[in-house]
Design a protein around this motif. Structure first.
Motif, PDB file in Angstrom:
ATOM      1  N   CYS A   1       0.786  -1.488   0.077  1.00  0.00           N
ATOM      2  CA  CYS A   1      -0.104  -0.208   0.125  1.00  0.00           C
ATOM      3  C   CYS A   1       1.157   1.097  -0.211  1.00  0.00           C
ATOM      4  CB  CYS A   1      -0.706  -0.187   1.557  1.00  0.00           C
ATOM      5  SG  CYS A   1      -1.897  -1.485   0.936  1.00  0.00           S
ATOM      6  N   ALA A   2       1.679   1.353   0.923  1.00  0.00           N
ATOM      7  CA  ALA A   2       2.642   2.477   0.933  1.00  0.00           C
ATOM      8  C   ALA A   2       3.270   2.412  -1.144  1.00  0.00           C
ATOM      9  CB  ALA A   2       4.027   2.457   2.552  1.00  0.00           C
ATOM     10  N   SER A   3       3.922   1.245  -1.455  1.00  0.00           N
ATOM     11  CA  SER A   3       4.290   1.405  -2.896  1.00  0.00           C
ATOM     12  C   SER A   3       3.745   1.639  -3.540  1.00  0.00           C
ATOM     13  CB  SER A   3       5.208   0.409  -3.589  1.00  0.00           C
ATOM     14  OG  SER A   3       2.977  -0.259  -3.525  1.00  0.00           O
ATOM     15  N   ILE A   4       2.257   2.768  -3.290  1.00  0.00           N
ATOM     16  CA  ILE A   4       1.279   3.380  -4.292  1.00  0.00           C
ATOM     17  C   ILE A   4       2.044   4.741  -4.776  1.00  0.00           C
ATOM     18  CG2 ILE A   4      -1.154   4.547  -5.242  1.00  0.00           C
ATOM     19  CD1 ILE A   4      -2.342   2.672  -3.046  1.00  0.00           C
ATOM     20  N   SER A   5       2.755   5.258  -3.934  1.00  0.00           N
ATOM     21  CA  SER A   5       3.593   6.929  -4.192  1.00  0.00           C
ATOM     22  C   SER A   5       4.485   6.793  -4.675  1.00  0.00           C
ATOM     23  CB  SER A   5       3.577   7.418  -2.449  1.00  0.00           C
ATOM     24  OG  SER A   5       4.185   6.547  -1.922  1.00  0.00           O
ATOM     25  N   GLU A   6       5.740   5.049  -4.262  1.00  0.00           N
ATOM     26  CA  GLU A   6       6.625   5.017  -5.328  1.00  0.00           C
ATOM     27  C   GLU A   6       6.104   4.989  -6.870  1.00  0.00           C
ATOM     28  OE1 GLU A   6       9.324   2.220  -3.503  1.00  0.00           O
ATOM     29  OE2 GLU A   6       8.658   3.632  -1.438  1.00  0.00           O
TER      30      GLU A   6
ATOM     31  N   GLY B   1       5.667  24.050 -18.373  1.00  0.00           N
ATOM     32  CA  GLY B   1       4.888  24.913 -18.606  1.00  0.00           C
ATOM     33  C   GLY B   1       3.875  25.886 -17.415  1.00  0.00           C
ATOM     34  N   GLY B   2       4.432  25.581 -16.663  1.00  0.00           N
ATOM     35  CA  GLY B   2       4.467  26.117 -15.362  1.00  0.00           C
ATOM     36  C   GLY B   2       2.339  26.430 -15.543  1.00  0.00           C
ATOM     37  N   ASP B   3       1.443  25.644 -15.772  1.00  0.00           N
ATOM     38  CA  ASP B   3       0.627  25.140 -15.620  1.00  0.00           C
ATOM     39  C   ASP B   3      -0.023  24.732 -14.301  1.00  0.00           C
ATOM     40  OD1 ASP B   3      -1.682  25.159 -15.935  1.00  0.00           O
ATOM     41  OD2 ASP B   3      -2.119  24.134 -17.961  1.00  0.00           O
ATOM     42  N   ALA B   4       0.136  25.304 -13.427  1.00  0.00           N
ATOM     43  CA  ALA B   4      -0.044  25.252 -11.648  1.00  0.00           C
ATOM     44  C   ALA B   4      -1.836  24.416 -11.321  1.00  0.00           C
ATOM     45  CB  ALA B   4      -0.036  26.974 -11.458  1.00  0.00           C
ATOM     46  N   PRO B   5      -2.613  25.048 -12.308  1.00  0.00           N
ATOM     47  CA  PRO B   5      -3.754  24.881 -11.885  1.00  0.00           C
ATOM     48  C   PRO B   5      -3.945  23.575 -12.275  1.00  0.00           C
ATOM     49  CG  PRO B   5      -4.147  26.389 -13.143  1.00  0.00           C
ATOM     50  CD  PRO B   5      -2.652  26.614 -13.150  1.00  0.00           C
ATOM     51  N   LEU B   6      -3.281  22.965 -13.362  1.00  0.00           N
ATOM     52  CA  LEU B   6      -3.386  21.538 -13.574  1.00  0.00           C
ATOM     53  C   LEU B   6      -2.416  20.487 -13.160  1.00  0.00           C
ATOM     54  CD1 LEU B   6      -4.481  19.243 -15.746  1.00  0.00           C
ATOM     55  CD2 LEU B   6      -2.316  19.785 -16.999  1.00  0.00           C
ATOM     56  N   LEU B   7      -1.033  21.091 -12.531  1.00  0.00           N
ATOM     57  CA  LEU B   7      -0.276  20.212 -11.549  1.00  0.00           C
ATOM     58  C   LEU B   7      -0.751  19.844 -10.558  1.00  0.00           C
ATOM     59  CD1 LEU B   7       2.560  19.561 -12.023  1.00  0.00           C
ATOM     60  CD2 LEU B   7       3.763  21.271 -10.994  1.00  0.00           C
ATOM     61  N   VAL B   8      -1.061  20.800  -9.408  1.00  0.00           N
ATOM     62  CA  VAL B   8      -1.491  20.785  -8.198  1.00  0.00           C
ATOM     63  C   VAL B   8      -2.678  20.292  -8.223  1.00  0.00           C
ATOM     64  CG1 VAL B   8      -2.692  22.080  -6.414  1.00  0.00           C
ATOM     65  CG2 VAL B   8      -1.397  23.517  -7.793  1.00  0.00           C
ATOM     66  N   ALA B   9      -3.335  20.559  -9.581  1.00  0.00           N
ATOM     67  CA  ALA B   9      -4.774  18.885  -9.010  1.00  0.00           C
ATOM     68  C   ALA B   9      -4.514  17.310  -9.565  1.00  0.00           C
ATOM     69  CB  ALA B   9      -5.594  19.319 -10.545  1.00  0.00           C
ATOM     70  N   ILE B  10      -3.304  17.385 -10.405  1.00  0.00           N
ATOM     71  CA  ILE B  10      -2.816  16.419 -10.451  1.00  0.00           C
ATOM     72  C   ILE B  10      -1.732  16.156  -8.633  1.00  0.00           C
ATOM     73  CG2 ILE B  10      -1.094  15.181 -11.601  1.00  0.00           C
ATOM     74  CD1 ILE B  10      -1.252  16.254 -13.599  1.00  0.00           C
ATOM     75  N   ALA B  11      -1.670  16.393  -8.074  1.00  0.00           N
ATOM     76  CA  ALA B  11      -0.571  15.779  -6.854  1.00  0.00           C
ATOM     77  C   ALA B  11      -1.841  16.171  -5.729  1.00  0.00           C
ATOM     78  CB  ALA B  11       0.743  17.294  -6.832  1.00  0.00           C
ATOM     79  N   LEU B  12      -2.308  16.637  -6.115  1.00  0.00           N
ATOM     80  CA  LEU B  12      -4.130  15.975  -4.879  1.00  0.00           C
ATOM     81  C   LEU B  12      -4.463  14.718  -5.415  1.00  0.00           C
ATOM     82  CD1 LEU B  12      -5.798  19.939  -4.737  1.00  0.00           C
ATOM     83  CD2 LEU B  12      -4.126  18.557  -3.221  1.00  0.00           C
ATOM     84  N   VAL B  13      -5.022  14.717  -6.822  1.00  0.00           N
ATOM     85  CA  VAL B  13      -5.658  13.079  -6.757  1.00  0.00           C
ATOM     86  C   VAL B  13      -4.275  12.289  -6.837  1.00  0.00           C
ATOM     87  CG1 VAL B  13      -5.671  12.022  -9.163  1.00  0.00           C
ATOM     88  CG2 VAL B  13      -6.334  14.095  -8.691  1.00  0.00           C
ATOM     89  N   SER B  14      -2.722  12.305  -6.180  1.00  0.00           N
ATOM     90  CA  SER B  14      -2.217  11.258  -6.551  1.00  0.00           C
ATOM     91  C   SER B  14      -1.884  11.117  -4.884  1.00  0.00           C
ATOM     92  CB  SER B  14      -0.840  12.006  -6.929  1.00  0.00           C
ATOM     93  OG  SER B  14      -0.323  12.790  -6.322  1.00  0.00           O
ATOM     94  N   ALA B  15      -2.102  12.324  -4.177  1.00  0.00           N
ATOM     95  CA  ALA B  15      -1.880  12.383  -2.514  1.00  0.00           C
ATOM     96  C   ALA B  15      -3.133  11.311  -1.996  1.00  0.00           C
ATOM     97  CB  ALA B  15      -1.599  13.848  -1.903  1.00  0.00           C
TER      98      ALA B  15
END
Length: 314
Positions: free
Chosen positions: A238-243, A270-284
């Motif tokens: 389960c911890a390996s999901i992030s890896e 490309g400095g696309d902050a809205p998309l990058l933050v959303a992807i980070a939240l989905v992965s988290a």
């Protein structure tokens, strides 16, 4: 989740990437008038302080508006929905293969400690643990796609085939090499940890007692030890999901696989902050869900955990 959004947004804002220049190009930027530059900077939000940009984004996010991906010129939710279907299928396949294969190899190596099988499995794990995922992906491409021609070079569907005509078999065929690459790299940690745990379990009194009653090592381990081995293996799995998700960022680039990892690279460059933050939240959220699933499965595999928690509450 709040901390993830703050850190990700801050890193994008503090990066030296100029979103206007990154998306229109140096030559295009030099040929623009000052008014046009200011208009594009306002469109990208580059003319506002980072804290103001974050507050504007967060206020819209809590209302369900995830913003617009300026790199893909589409709503962020639409980009993530399109890419997530490919990524989640790829991650699920790699996660299951690495878990099952790592557990099986770890048990086999631990049960035959010091044998040729043990040395081969440990050598395989040490080699892959020190090998970058993208390098393994390049080798897989050269051998199985270029050399043998068994699989396509990349993408999630054959080139030139309309999306409506792509079959499930073709999609799975495009996914095989990326999934195998991710699973091969993720096997090492689970296999080595399971091997050490198997060695410890074989020395437990209940295993020695079962062997004294006439059971072989494999029978004693299968009947009495696998459940004790499953708990730590489940934790690592389960911890390996992030890896696995982190590895998919590079693997998807190597195979040109249109998933969240490739979208994250595109958004970052490309400095696309809205998309990058959303992807980070989905992965988290995926990592948090994996940890929650591990806690729930603990009680299923070992009822003593539930009993211990209930006793503490009383």
């Amino acid at each position: 989740m709040l901390a993830v959004s703050v850190v990700t947004f801050a890193l994008v804002g503090l990066s030296p990437i100029d979103p206007v220049q990154a998306n229109v190009g140096q030559n295009g930027l030099l040929g623009m008038s000052a008014e046009k530059r200011a208009q594009l900077a306002s469109y990208w939000g580059a003319d506002l302080p980072i804290w103001e940009r974050y507050l504007n984004w967060a206020g819209a996010f809590v209302t369900g508006d995830w913003g617009t991906s300026l790199r893909y010129n589409a709503p962020v939710t639409q980009v993530i929905a399109t890419r997530a279907a490919n990524s989640l299928l790829l991650l699920a396949a790699a996660w299951l293969i690495s878990g099952v294969l790592g557990f099986a190899l770890g048990v086999a190596a631990g049960a035959r400690k010091g044998s040729v099988v043990d040395k081969l499995i440990c050598g395989y794990c040490y080699l892959l643990a020190s090998t970058p995922a993208f390098w393994v992906g390049l080798i897989m491409l050269m051998v199985f796609a270029v050399g043998l021609g068994w699989f396509p070079l990349g993408f999630s569907a054959p080139i030139g085939v309309p999306a409506s005509q792509v079959t499930v078999f073709q999609q799975l065929q495009c996914m095989v090499l990326p999934a195998l690459t991710l699973s091969m790299v993720g096997v090492a940690n689970i296999a080595l940890h399971t091997r050490e745990k198997t060695i410890d379990v074989l020395q437990e009194p209940y295993i020695r007692f079962a062997r004294a009653r006439g059971a072989s090592s494999w029978q004693a381990l299968r009947r009495h030890g696998l459940r004790n081995l499953a708990l730590p293996a489940l934790t690592l799995q389960c911890a390996s999901i992030s890896e696995i998700f982190g590895g998919s960022v590079l693997v998807e680039q190597v195979f040109s696989y249109p998933g969240l990892g490739q979208a994250a690279v595109t958004a970052g460059l490309g400095g696309d902050a809205p998309l990058l933050v959303a992807i980070a939240l989905v992965s988290a959220a995926l990592v948090f869900a994996g940890n929650l699933a591990a806690n729930i499965l603990y009680g299923v595999l070992d009822p003593r955990i539930k009993e211990g928690g209930a006793r503490e509450q009383r």
